[in-house]
Scaffold this motif. Structure first.
Motif, PDB file in Angstrom:
ATOM      1  N   GLN A 279      12.782   0.410   9.856  1.00  0.00           N
ATOM      2  CA  GLN A 279      11.544   0.146  10.591  1.00  0.00           C
ATOM      3  C   GLN A 279      10.892   1.448  11.046  1.00  0.00           C
ATOM      4  O   GLN A 279       9.665   1.588  11.000  1.00  0.00           O
ATOM      5  CB  GLN A 279      11.835  -0.751  11.786  1.00  0.00           C
ATOM      6  CG  GLN A 279      12.258  -2.162  11.420  1.00  0.00           C
ATOM      7  CD  GLN A 279      12.647  -2.980  12.632  1.00  0.00           C
ATOM      8  OE1 GLN A 279      12.609  -2.489  13.762  1.00  0.00           O
ATOM      9  NE2 GLN A 279      13.045  -4.225  12.407  1.00  0.00           N
ATOM     10  N   SER A 280      11.711   2.400  11.485  1.00  0.00           N
ATOM     11  CA  SER A 280      11.176   3.683  11.942  1.00  0.00           C
ATOM     12  C   SER A 280      10.515   4.438  10.795  1.00  0.00           C
ATOM     13  O   SER A 280       9.433   5.014  10.958  1.00  0.00           O
ATOM     14  CB  SER A 280      12.296   4.531  12.549  1.00  0.00           C
ATOM     15  OG  SER A 280      12.898   3.870  13.638  1.00  0.00           O
ATOM     16  N   ILE A 281      11.173   4.432   9.634  1.00  0.00           N
ATOM     17  CA  ILE A 281      10.608   5.118   8.468  1.00  0.00           C
ATOM     18  C   ILE A 281       9.308   4.460   8.042  1.00  0.00           C
ATOM     19  O   ILE A 281       8.320   5.130   7.725  1.00  0.00           O
ATOM     20  CB  ILE A 281      11.622   5.132   7.313  1.00  0.00           C
ATOM     21  CG1 ILE A 281      12.811   6.019   7.678  1.00  0.00           C
ATOM     22  CG2 ILE A 281      10.972   5.622   6.025  1.00  0.00           C
ATOM     23  CD1 ILE A 281      13.940   5.989   6.672  1.00  0.00           C
ATOM     24  N   LYS A 282       9.281   3.131   8.032  1.00  0.00           N
ATOM     25  CA  LYS A 282       8.064   2.418   7.641  1.00  0.00           C
ATOM     26  C   LYS A 282       6.920   2.718   8.608  1.00  0.00           C
ATOM     27  O   LYS A 282       5.770   2.949   8.198  1.00  0.00           O
ATOM     28  CB  LYS A 282       8.316   0.910   7.609  1.00  0.00           C
ATOM     29  CG  LYS A 282       7.108   0.097   7.157  1.00  0.00           C
ATOM     30  CD  LYS A 282       7.421  -1.384   7.144  1.00  0.00           C
ATOM     31  CE  LYS A 282       6.219  -2.176   6.615  1.00  0.00           C
ATOM     32  NZ  LYS A 282       4.986  -1.904   7.387  1.00  0.00           N
ATOM     33  N   MET A 283       7.223   2.731   9.903  1.00  0.00           N
ATOM     34  CA  MET A 283       6.202   3.022  10.901  1.00  0.00           C
ATOM     35  C   MET A 283       5.652   4.439  10.713  1.00  0.00           C
ATOM     36  O   MET A 283       4.433   4.656  10.762  1.00  0.00           O
ATOM     37  CB  MET A 283       6.784   2.874  12.306  1.00  0.00           C
ATOM     38  CG  MET A 283       5.786   3.145  13.417  1.00  0.00           C
ATOM     39  SD  MET A 283       6.514   2.942  15.065  1.00  0.00           S
ATOM     40  CE  MET A 283       7.716   4.282  15.049  1.00  0.00           C
ATOM     41  N   LEU A 284       6.549   5.406  10.465  1.00  0.00           N
ATOM     42  CA  LEU A 284       6.125   6.780  10.260  1.00  0.00           C
ATOM     43  C   LEU A 284       5.303   6.912   8.979  1.00  0.00           C
ATOM     44  O   LEU A 284       4.277   7.606   8.947  1.00  0.00           O
ATOM     45  CB  LEU A 284       7.349   7.691  10.197  1.00  0.00           C
ATOM     46  CG  LEU A 284       7.083   9.186   9.986  1.00  0.00           C
ATOM     47  CD1 LEU A 284       6.194   9.727  11.108  1.00  0.00           C
ATOM     48  CD2 LEU A 284       8.389   9.957   9.909  1.00  0.00           C
ATOM     49  N   ARG A 285       5.733   6.231   7.921  1.00  0.00           N
ATOM     50  CA  ARG A 285       5.006   6.295   6.650  1.00  0.00           C
ATOM     51  C   ARG A 285       3.589   5.740   6.815  1.00  0.00           C
ATOM     52  O   ARG A 285       2.607   6.328   6.350  1.00  0.00           O
ATOM     53  CB  ARG A 285       5.765   5.525   5.575  1.00  0.00           C
ATOM     54  CG  ARG A 285       5.245   5.758   4.153  1.00  0.00           C
ATOM     55  CD  ARG A 285       5.987   4.882   3.150  1.00  0.00           C
ATOM     56  NE  ARG A 285       7.423   5.117   3.189  1.00  0.00           N
ATOM     57  CZ  ARG A 285       8.027   6.100   2.538  1.00  0.00           C
ATOM     58  NH1 ARG A 285       7.316   6.959   1.817  1.00  0.00           N
ATOM     59  NH2 ARG A 285       9.344   6.235   2.600  1.00  0.00           N
ATOM     60  N   ASP A 286       3.477   4.590   7.472  1.00  0.00           N
ATOM     61  CA  ASP A 286       2.162   3.980   7.685  1.00  0.00           C
ATOM     62  C   ASP A 286       1.262   4.881   8.525  1.00  0.00           C
ATOM     63  O   ASP A 286       0.062   5.014   8.243  1.00  0.00           O
ATOM     64  CB  ASP A 286       2.315   2.619   8.370  1.00  0.00           C
ATOM     65  CG  ASP A 286       2.971   1.584   7.465  1.00  0.00           C
ATOM     66  OD1 ASP A 286       2.993   1.811   6.237  1.00  0.00           O
ATOM     67  OD2 ASP A 286       3.463   0.566   7.995  1.00  0.00           O
ATOM     68  N   LEU A 287       1.842   5.490   9.563  1.00  0.00           N
ATOM     69  CA  LEU A 287       1.058   6.366  10.431  1.00  0.00           C
ATOM     70  C   LEU A 287       0.527   7.574   9.654  1.00  0.00           C
ATOM     71  O   LEU A 287      -0.658   7.931   9.760  1.00  0.00           O
ATOM     72  CB  LEU A 287       1.909   6.834  11.602  1.00  0.00           C
ATOM     73  CG  LEU A 287       1.258   7.830  12.564  1.00  0.00           C
ATOM     74  CD1 LEU A 287       0.031   7.226  13.220  1.00  0.00           C
ATOM     75  CD2 LEU A 287       2.251   8.298  13.620  1.00  0.00           C
TER      76      LEU A 287
END
Length: 311
Positions: A279-287
């Protein structure tokens, strides 16, 4: 300038670039990404620059003053989802170390507080026990003898009070250390851990139910401006130590040694059975994708792109 390429970038072409950069960072061993010596040096230089700024104290005081102006009336709005776990922590039975408590109480301030409190109690108790001259029987008029008796009674009473106060002082001088030890024993007695746990929860309830304006008044007694000055001086003293950079480097090296050859993605996958890491990686990627998409829309990016393409 190759406008077609710029159009493709602005149509989502930066997503792939963001993915390449992010995946490279995530999959490289942390030891390759972080140079402890360089990182420690940069942190110390940056922190010292901030602390050396003479405007720092004024800025902190101004921020603190603004925050205090915004303190609303009413109790602290702590959500139940936070309050319940906090109460559970405070409820846990805790028995402090007797030697540690004894050392904490081994101070003149503690002795002064106990001495003053219990000396007053002893004096008050002693005054209630002072002898009283018997009153004359009803109907008996002793004239001057009666008045003499009253005077004697007053003198005796004053003398008793003086002796009581003197004995109370002598007793507290001799027994204050015993009293300190008795209180320390009580605090560390396993039979009382539940009562003190209940007391901690009660203290939390009192604080949370107290109007925040009243709590702000307590802060005012501590002289916030002086606290800012003291805190800034401590920070400058700590950051000014010559050995600080070497200490930070040592800590970073030790932390990196613990990671072995693992990457940031490996470490994130160990948190929360991997779900939290994903979830953290996905959030960072989207940002990062969102920011990249916004940057390529700017005129500054178009100008940079033209310079790169046209050489």
């Amino acid at each position: 300038m190759n406008p077609a390429a710029l159009t493709r970038l602005r149509s989502g072409g930066t997503d792939r670039l963001v993915d390449l950069l992010l995946d490279d960072v995530l999959d490289r061993p942390l030891a390759e990404l972080v140079d402890p010596a360089w990182a420690a040096r940069q942190l110390v230089v940056a922190a010292r620059a901030v602390a050396a700024d003479q405007k720092l104290e004024d800025w902190l005081r101004q921020r603190l003053a603004e925050l205090r102006k915004q303190v609303p009336r009413g109790h602290l709005p702590l959500p139940a989802e936070v309050r319940r776990p906090l109460e559970e922590v405070l409820k846990k039975p805790y028995r402090p170390d007797r030697l540690l408590v004894g050392r904490l109480m081994d101070h003149d301030a503690a002795r002064l507080m106990l001495k003053s409190t219990f000396q007053d109690l002893l004096v008050s108790f002693g005054r209630k026990l002072k002898p009283v001259m018997p009153s004359k029987p009803p109907g008996l008029n002793l004239g001057r003898l009666s008045k003499i008796g009253e005077a004697v009674s007053g003198v005796v009473g004053q003398e008793v009070e003086r002796q009581v106060e003197e004995k109370a002082r002598e007793f507290m001088e001799a027994g204050v250390q015993r009293l300190v030890n008795t209180i320390a024993d009580h605090l560390c007695d396993p039979r009382h851990v539940q009562e003190y746990a209940s007391w901690r929860v009660y203290a939390l309830d009192v604080l949370l139910s107290t109007d925040m304006r009243d709590l702000e008044k307590e802060l005012e007694k501590l002289d916030p401006d002086a606290l800012v000055a003291t805190g800034t001086a401590i920070a400058r003293g700590f950051l000014g130590r010559a050995e600080l950079e070497g200490e930070l480097e040592t800590v970073m090296k030790a932390a990196l040694d613990q990671t072995g050859n693992r990457s940031l993605r490996d470490l994130l996958s160990e948190v929360g059975s991997g779900e939290l890491g994903d979830q953290s990686i996905k959030m960072l990627r989207d940002l990062l994708r969102q920011r990249a998409a916004a940057v390529v829309e700017t005129e500054a990016f178009a100008q940079w792109w033209a310079e790169v393409v046209e050489g």
